[in-house]
Design an enzyme around this catalytic site. Structure first.
Site, short mmCIF file in Angstrom:
data_model
loop_
_atom_site.label_atom_id
_atom_site.label_comp_id
_atom_site.label_asym_id
_atom_site.label_seq_id
_atom_site.Cartn_x
_atom_site.Cartn_y
_atom_site.Cartn_z
N LYS A 181 15.63 -63.77 37.73
CA LYS A 181 14.87 -65.01 37.81
C LYS A 181 14.07 -65.20 36.52
O LYS A 181 13.18 -64.42 36.21
CB LYS A 181 13.94 -64.99 39.02
CG LYS A 181 14.69 -64.85 40.34
CD LYS A 181 13.77 -64.76 41.53
CE LYS A 181 12.95 -63.51 41.53
NZ LYS A 181 12.21 -63.29 42.80
N THR A 212 2.72 -72.61 43.28
CA THR A 212 4.04 -71.98 43.36
C THR A 212 4.03 -70.67 44.14
O THR A 212 4.95 -69.86 44.02
CB THR A 212 4.59 -71.73 41.96
OG1 THR A 212 3.66 -70.91 41.23
CG2 THR A 212 4.80 -73.03 41.20
N GLY A 214 4.78 -67.99 46.65
CA GLY A 214 5.88 -67.77 47.59
C GLY A 214 7.26 -68.09 47.07
O GLY A 214 8.24 -68.03 47.83
N THR A 215 7.39 -68.39 45.78
CA THR A 215 8.71 -68.78 45.25
C THR A 215 9.74 -67.67 45.40
O THR A 215 10.88 -67.92 45.80
CB THR A 215 8.61 -69.19 43.77
OG1 THR A 215 7.91 -68.16 43.05
CG2 THR A 215 7.87 -70.50 43.61
N GLY A 216 9.36 -66.44 45.07
CA GLY A 216 10.33 -65.35 45.14
C GLY A 216 10.79 -65.07 46.55
O GLY A 216 12.00 -64.89 46.80
N CYS A 217 9.85 -65.01 47.48
CA CYS A 217 10.20 -64.80 48.89
C CYS A 217 11.11 -65.92 49.39
O CYS A 217 12.10 -65.68 50.10
CB CYS A 217 8.94 -64.76 49.75
SG CYS A 217 7.74 -63.51 49.28
#
Length: 269
Positions: A181, A212, A214-217
């Site tokens: 990412k 932003t 929580g984007t990875g989860c």
């Protein structure tokens, strides 16, 4: 279970992760994402955090036997069609989850969570080797961000040109696919998905929104949901990227710090 009941049973996805009391990341984000994408989300809680828009004020991991019991309770009765892992906190929990995943024959998305959006550590340094040698070999897709790539492999990414080397280093740890990412780089949000043979570059405009959390989860959970529905890895990741991009665009202020992405953006009025 009758034939009619089986036919109407939703696609089932399991998240193994920590709780975010602020609701923007962790188990809460995973379940919201799974619902938004038309699947039934289930959970194995690994840790409890006291967390809000300003950061993580505390974290308490669960004992391995509690994690194991939750996992067996769900898998043995309800069954799962994909699994996503997030915050695992300690070496003992990483090893426990890796052991449980080794017996499953479903897609597994590993988000090797190391730190929170605010820079708070969510994985003990002593757990890194277990992530490398025990957890990542179980992964259908690994989804590290750039800090996690450096933490796990030592490869530092400073520009888009470094993404292939980062992916190669992650693939050497055993996942079938690596999704690197590049959201922390300048310019468009560029990610690289590869299995070491083919490369898929995923680009999206960068939205001027600081909310932003929580984007990875969300990206990892969306990928797991799409895999559970039967999509191939490249198609699943592309759909997840489109979903999280919309969620980032619609992210909203919550509290005094960084707000969450909007998991229900597609149906919000």
């Amino acid at each position: 279970m009758t034939t009619a009941e089986t036919a109407t049973r939703p696609v089932r996805v399991l998240t193994v992760a920590g709780s975010d009391s602020g609701g923007g990341a962790g188990i809460q984000a995973d379940l919201k994402t799974m619902l938004a994408l038309g699947t039934h989300g289930m959970s194995v809680l690994t840790a409890v955090t006291a967390q809000n828009s300003l950061g993580v004020q505390g974290a308490w991991e669960l004992p391995p036997e509690a994690v194991r019991a939750q996992f067996r309770s769900v898998v043995d009765d309800i069954g799962v069609q994909a699994v996503k892992t997030g915050m695992l906190a300690s070496r003992e929990l990483v090893e426990t989850v890796a052991e449980l995943l080794a017996d499953l024959d479903v897609p597994v998305v590993v988000d090797p969570v190391g730190v929170s959006k605010h820079g708070d550590p969510l994985l003990a340094a002593s757990a890194l080797d277990a992530v490398r040698t025990r957890l990542l070999p179980n992964a259908t897709v690994a989804t590290p961000n750039l800090d996690e790539v450096e933490q796990l492999t030592g490869v530092r990414v400073t520009g888009e040109r470094d993404l292939p080397a980062a992916a190669e280093a992650v693939l050497e740890l055993g996942p079938r696919w690596a999704l690197i990412k590049g959201g922390h780089l300048a310019g468009d949000a560029v990610d690289l998905l590869t299995d070491g043979t083919t490369e898929h570059w995923l680009r999206a405009p960068r939205h001027p929104n600081r909310h932003t959390h929580g984007t990875g989860c969300t990206l990892a959970s969306a990928t797991a949901a799409e895999l559970a529905k039967g999509a191939a890895v490249p198609e699943a990741v592309a759909a997840a990227k489109e979903y999280v991009t919309g969620a980032i665009r619609a992210g909203f202020a919550l509290g005094a710090g960084i707000g969450p992405v909007h998991h229900g953006w597609r149906t919000a009025r």
